[in-house]
Design an enzyme around this catalytic site. Sequence first.
Site, short mmCIF file in Angstrom:
data_model
loop_
_atom_site.label_atom_id
_atom_site.label_comp_id
_atom_site.label_asym_id
_atom_site.label_seq_id
_atom_site.Cartn_x
_atom_site.Cartn_y
_atom_site.Cartn_z
N PHE A 75 7.25 0.39 -2.43
CA PHE A 75 6.88 -0.51 -1.34
C PHE A 75 7.34 -1.90 -1.73
O PHE A 75 6.70 -2.59 -2.53
CB PHE A 75 5.35 -0.45 -1.18
CG PHE A 75 4.76 -1.20 -0.03
CD1 PHE A 75 4.79 -0.68 1.26
CD2 PHE A 75 4.11 -2.41 -0.24
CE1 PHE A 75 4.18 -1.36 2.31
CE2 PHE A 75 3.51 -3.10 0.80
CZ PHE A 75 3.55 -2.56 2.08
N ALA A 98 5.53 -14.82 -1.55
CA ALA A 98 4.89 -13.95 -0.55
C ALA A 98 4.24 -12.78 -1.29
O ALA A 98 4.91 -11.82 -1.65
CB ALA A 98 5.90 -13.43 0.46
N GLU A 128 -2.52 -5.30 -4.06
CA GLU A 128 -2.84 -4.82 -2.71
C GLU A 128 -3.85 -5.72 -2.00
O GLU A 128 -4.71 -5.28 -1.25
CB GLU A 128 -3.31 -3.36 -2.74
CG GLU A 128 -2.22 -2.42 -3.25
CD GLU A 128 -2.41 -0.97 -2.85
OE1 GLU A 128 -3.08 -0.71 -1.85
OE2 GLU A 128 -1.87 -0.12 -3.55
#
Length: 380
Positions: A120, A127, A362
């Site tokens: 991912f 960012a 996450e």
Amino acid sequence: MDTEDLEQILGAVRSFVRDQVVPREGEIEEADAIPDVLRSEAAKMGLFGWAIPEEYGGLGLNATEDARLAFELGYTTPSFRSLFGTNNGIAGQVLVNYGTEEQKNRWLPRIASGQVITSFALTEVEAGSDPSGIRTSARRDGDGYVINGSKRFITNAALAHLLIVFARTDPEAKGTKGISAFLVDTDTAGVTVGPHDKKMGQEGAWTSEVFFDDVEVAADRLVGGAEEVGFHAAMASLAKGRLHIAAICVGQAQRILDESVAYAAQAKQGGRSIGTFQLVQAMLADSYTELLAGRELVLGVARRYDSGEDRKLGPSAAKLFCSEMLGRVADRGVQVHGGMGYMRSVAVERFYRAARLFRIYEGTSEIQRVVIARQLLGPR
């Protein structure tokens, strides 16, 4: 899934984790790698595709079943789960929820079998938990796109065959607008994966920088076949991923508590087991209470996720509470062990270092608080 089938799977995973993975934790830390035999056995058990729908070769576990599996996987070094976590979670779910039928049929069976490892590729220097700062670009060029930019902290990038790359297709768009997702093979010309990072903990779970230098991809590699799908795909995958991470934290806390109870029962000071000292008992009691609260929170949030009642607020709350809870349990675990808890040869020392990352990746704890507050204060 049928209850009996689920219990068999959970029992098999529990035995595998405790009998084969736990004894090799020291080896995994020393080598900074998961042994091939464990990877092969995980693939045979279907662990690369537990959350992939059955029609594409996975086990098709729902969020509640996923959480119960995560409790078992979390009992050992978190790097073992990371080996196949992105296939099932934040990377695989982008395809499951937003891919075209052609994309799903082409990739999901191979992802579920472990033949393909996928990553991912969202995070960048500016960012992280908030993807609005993405600078990687995807410029339309004829029938395809040209991608330029870089990513960092990408889990399994050095092992991956496929990257889910998030890039701006509209250079004029601001914030979360204009972000698209692409399927990029790691052997594509212009893709460079850097060496895996040296981290505080979680040895064996590899993260790397990834660079894109005029990487050409065909239009059929655009996830969902449409631009600007990226942000929504990322957020949906992260929401479910946060619930899974919360469950992993519960498994980690259970292991630390078990290690602490066993040590307190056998270690002696002044001829007495330290488990007879009330302040040691208090630490064990506090850890058990928080662990129990975390476990019930995860299961309740998972049920609401499955019903569709709440797929955003609950996962963030579970990830916030359980990652912070794990940090406290890990700290107490080291304290119960005293000087031994600071030694590299002791399990709680490894879990203490590993625990710190759960409050960051996450979505940091701070981001979870923002998500929760905005949901509570939003339109009613």
